[in-house]
Design a protein around this motif. Structure first.
Motif, PDB file in Angstrom:
ATOM      1  N   THR A  86     -23.723  17.550  18.552  1.00 52.39           N
ATOM      2  CA  THR A  86     -23.588  18.564  19.594  1.00 52.39           C
ATOM      3  C   THR A  86     -22.977  17.949  20.849  1.00 52.39           C
ATOM      4  OG1 THR A  86     -25.496  19.733  18.712  1.00 52.39           O
ATOM      5  CG2 THR A  86     -24.831  20.286  20.947  1.00 52.39           C
ATOM      6  N   GLY A  87     -23.384  16.736  21.173  1.00 49.87           N
ATOM      7  CA  GLY A  87     -22.802  16.028  22.317  1.00 49.87           C
ATOM      8  C   GLY A  87     -21.336  15.722  22.113  1.00 49.87           C
ATOM      9  N   TYR A  88     -20.979  15.297  20.898  1.00 49.40           N
ATOM     10  CA  TYR A  88     -19.563  15.030  20.601  1.00 49.40           C
ATOM     11  C   TYR A  88     -18.721  16.279  20.835  1.00 49.40           C
ATOM     12  CZ  TYR A  88     -20.584  10.628  18.085  1.00 49.40           C
ATOM     13  OH  TYR A  88     -20.953   9.364  17.740  1.00 49.40           O
ATOM     14  N   ILE A  89     -19.171  17.405  20.282  1.00 55.02           N
ATOM     15  CA  ILE A  89     -18.409  18.647  20.420  1.00 55.02           C
ATOM     16  C   ILE A  89     -18.306  19.045  21.884  1.00 55.02           C
ATOM     17  CG2 ILE A  89     -18.386  21.121  19.861  1.00 55.02           C
ATOM     18  CD1 ILE A  89     -19.561  20.309  17.106  1.00 55.02           C
ATOM     19  N   GLY A  90     -19.398  18.861  22.628  1.00 56.80           N
ATOM     20  CA  GLY A  90     -19.387  19.168  24.055  1.00 56.80           C
ATOM     21  C   GLY A  90     -18.407  18.305  24.836  1.00 56.80           C
ATOM     22  N   MET A  91     -18.137  17.097  24.336  1.00 47.95           N
ATOM     23  CA  MET A  91     -17.187  16.196  24.995  1.00 47.95           C
ATOM     24  C   MET A  91     -15.762  16.376  24.478  1.00 47.95           C
ATOM     25  SD  MET A  91     -19.302  12.617  25.454  1.00 47.95           S
ATOM     26  CE  MET A  91     -19.411  12.321  23.711  1.00 47.95           C
ATOM     27  N   GLY A  92     -15.568  17.329  23.574  1.00 48.39           N
ATOM     28  CA  GLY A  92     -14.216  17.601  23.085  1.00 48.39           C
ATOM     29  C   GLY A  92     -13.805  16.813  21.872  1.00 48.39           C
ATOM     30  N   THR A  93     -14.754  16.189  21.178  1.00 48.21           N
ATOM     31  CA  THR A  93     -14.434  15.488  19.933  1.00 48.21           C
ATOM     32  C   THR A  93     -15.375  15.993  18.845  1.00 48.21           C
ATOM     33  OG1 THR A  93     -13.952  13.329  18.944  1.00 48.21           O
ATOM     34  CG2 THR A  93     -15.898  13.459  20.380  1.00 48.21           C
ATOM     35  N   THR A  94     -15.356  15.370  17.702  1.00 48.91           N
ATOM     36  CA  THR A  94     -16.185  15.800  16.581  1.00 48.91           C
ATOM     37  C   THR A  94     -16.795  14.601  15.889  1.00 48.91           C
ATOM     38  OG1 THR A  94     -14.358  15.694  14.995  1.00 48.91           O
ATOM     39  CG2 THR A  94     -14.683  17.800  16.158  1.00 48.91           C
ATOM     40  N   TYR A  95     -17.768  14.887  15.064  1.00 45.80           N
ATOM     41  CA  TYR A  95     -18.392  13.839  14.251  1.00 45.80           C
ATOM     42  C   TYR A  95     -17.351  13.174  13.360  1.00 45.80           C
ATOM     43  CZ  TYR A  95     -21.918  11.645  11.258  1.00 45.80           C
ATOM     44  OH  TYR A  95     -22.689  10.749  10.574  1.00 45.80           O
ATOM     45  N   LEU A  96     -16.526  13.987  12.705  1.00 41.93           N
ATOM     46  CA  LEU A  96     -15.475  13.446  11.846  1.00 41.93           C
ATOM     47  C   LEU A  96     -14.507  12.593  12.661  1.00 41.93           C
ATOM     48  CD1 LEU A  96     -13.992  13.212   9.140  1.00 41.93           C
ATOM     49  CD2 LEU A  96     -12.850  15.386   9.689  1.00 41.93           C
ATOM     50  N   GLY A  97     -14.145  13.043  13.849  1.00 51.55           N
ATOM     51  CA  GLY A  97     -13.230  12.289  14.696  1.00 51.55           C
ATOM     52  C   GLY A  97     -13.778  10.921  15.063  1.00 51.55           C
ATOM     53  N   VAL A  98     -15.047  10.860  15.440  1.00 52.38           N
ATOM     54  CA  VAL A  98     -15.667   9.580  15.807  1.00 52.38           C
ATOM     55  C   VAL A  98     -15.780   8.676  14.579  1.00 52.38           C
ATOM     56  CG1 VAL A  98     -17.812   8.509  16.610  1.00 52.38           C
ATOM     57  CG2 VAL A  98     -16.880  10.507  17.805  1.00 52.38           C
ATOM     58  N   SER A  99     -16.188   9.261  13.452  1.00 48.37           N
ATOM     59  CA  SER A  99     -16.333   8.489  12.221  1.00 48.37           C
ATOM     60  C   SER A  99     -14.996   7.877  11.807  1.00 48.37           C
ATOM     61  CB  SER A  99     -16.881   9.394  11.110  1.00 48.37           C
ATOM     62  OG  SER A  99     -17.086   8.675   9.926  1.00 48.37           O
ATOM     63  N   VAL A 100     -13.927   8.665  11.830  1.00 46.31           N
ATOM     64  CA  VAL A 100     -12.600   8.168  11.469  1.00 46.31           C
ATOM     65  C   VAL A 100     -12.136   7.106  12.470  1.00 46.31           C
ATOM     66  CG1 VAL A 100     -10.154   8.807  11.300  1.00 46.31           C
ATOM     67  CG2 VAL A 100     -11.891  10.199  10.161  1.00 46.31           C
ATOM     68  N   PHE A 101     -12.329   7.345  13.757  1.00 48.64           N
ATOM     69  CA  PHE A 101     -11.913   6.378  14.780  1.00 48.64           C
ATOM     70  C   PHE A 101     -12.564   5.015  14.524  1.00 48.64           C
ATOM     71  CE2 PHE A 101     -12.659   4.160  18.774  1.00 48.64           C
ATOM     72  CZ  PHE A 101     -11.367   4.064  19.272  1.00 48.64           C
ATOM     73  N   GLN A 102     -13.881   5.007  14.299  1.00 49.30           N
ATOM     74  CA  GLN A 102     -14.582   3.740  14.073  1.00 49.30           C
ATOM     75  C   GLN A 102     -14.038   3.028  12.831  1.00 49.30           C
ATOM     76  OE1 GLN A 102     -18.621   5.159  13.784  1.00 49.30           O
ATOM     77  NE2 GLN A 102     -19.026   4.790  15.947  1.00 49.30           N
ATOM     78  N   LYS A 103     -13.847   3.767  11.767  1.00 44.30           N
ATOM     79  CA  LYS A 103     -13.400   3.167  10.514  1.00 44.30           C
ATOM     80  C   LYS A 103     -11.943   2.684  10.608  1.00 44.30           C
ATOM     81  CE  LYS A 103     -16.777   5.762   7.830  1.00 44.30           C
ATOM     82  NZ  LYS A 103     -17.644   6.062   8.961  1.00 44.30           N
ATOM     83  N   MET A 104     -11.128   3.377  11.375  1.00 47.84           N
ATOM     84  CA  MET A 104      -9.740   2.939  11.586  1.00 47.84           C
ATOM     85  C   MET A 104      -9.710   1.599  12.324  1.00 47.84           C
ATOM     86  SD  MET A 104      -7.287   5.132  10.596  1.00 47.84           S
ATOM     87  CE  MET A 104      -6.645   6.771  10.815  1.00 47.84           C
ATOM     88  N   ARG A 105     -10.562   1.459  13.340  1.00 49.21           N
ATOM     89  CA  ARG A 105     -10.597   0.198  14.074  1.00 49.21           C
ATOM     90  C   ARG A 105     -11.025  -0.932  13.148  1.00 49.21           C
ATOM     91  NH1 ARG A 105      -8.748   3.715  16.315  1.00 49.21           N
ATOM     92  NH2 ARG A 105      -7.029   2.647  15.305  1.00 49.21           N
ATOM     93  N   PHE A 106     -12.028  -0.675  12.300  1.00 47.62           N
ATOM     94  CA  PHE A 106     -12.455  -1.705  11.358  1.00 47.62           C
ATOM     95  C   PHE A 106     -11.330  -2.044  10.391  1.00 47.62           C
ATOM     96  CE2 PHE A 106     -14.058  -3.288   7.401  1.00 47.62           C
ATOM     97  CZ  PHE A 106     -14.896  -4.308   7.810  1.00 47.62           C
TER      98      PHE A 106
END
Length: 196
Positions: A86-106
């Protein structure tokens, strides 16, 4: 394998609240948020890949297992993850977006390791973990294979067909990407892999 490398690399993403230890075939941790061991032999995908000569890395999903503060000896990752999403969506991102971002950096770091063949990188995702695997497979041309294990449904149909939403298993808010339904669904993302 030749024993020296470089070796093909595989990133393994678990289902909903399953721990990375399940994927590695390891015993569960003494943590109330890490006891989601469903079909341990079949879901030990990272261990299977290692036995085939790959370098495999297993992940937790964001806001699950060891990534959630323990409150006594009670499993609390479902409620904590819902607040996180809910916090992610409120900040303009999504769970999927954060998950993909982290995995891309790795993945960027992983490909630079001497034991890894950067031309042979695959992703395996089970259930919730299949979503970042599918998205990364579309976004990155350096990923040569994506295994999507369990969770290929048209989310538009799933949400529209529910009649008693409060009691229905909707799959959770972590699947929600605002506006996505106007353009595509999960099977469309998988279909986008075909030309690649």
């Amino acid at each position: 394998s030749n024993g020296n490398g470089p070796f093909p690399g595989v990133l393994c993403f678990p289902g909903s609240m399953h721990p990375k230890e399940l994927l590695a075939g390891e015993p569960d941790l003494d943590n109330p948020n890490c006891h989601q061991y469903k079909y341990p032999d079949r879901n030990a995908q990272a261990l299977y890949c290692v036995r085939q000569g790959y370098v495999a890395v297993a992940f937790h999903n964001p806001g699950t297992c060891e990534l959630v503060e323990v409150d006594g000896n009670v499993e609390n990752q479902g409620s904590m993850r819902e607040k996180l999403v809910t916090g992610y969506i409120g900040m303009g991102t999504t769970y999927l977006g954060v998950s993909v971002f982290q995995k891309m950096r790795f993945l960027d770091w992983f490909k630079k390791q001497p034991l890894i063949n950067p031309a042979k990188i695959a992703l395996i995702g089970h259930s919730l973990g299949s979503e970042p695997a599918m998205a990364m497979g579309v976004l990155r041309d350096d990923i040569v294979a994506v295994v999507s294990n369990d969770f290929v449904c048209d989310d538009r149909i799933r949400y529209c067909s529910m009649t008693d939403f409060e009691k229905a298993e909707n799959g959770g808010i972590m699947h929600y990407v605002p506006g996505e339904w106007k353009y595509f669904s999960l099977p469309d993302i998988l279909a986008a892999h075909v030309p690649k």
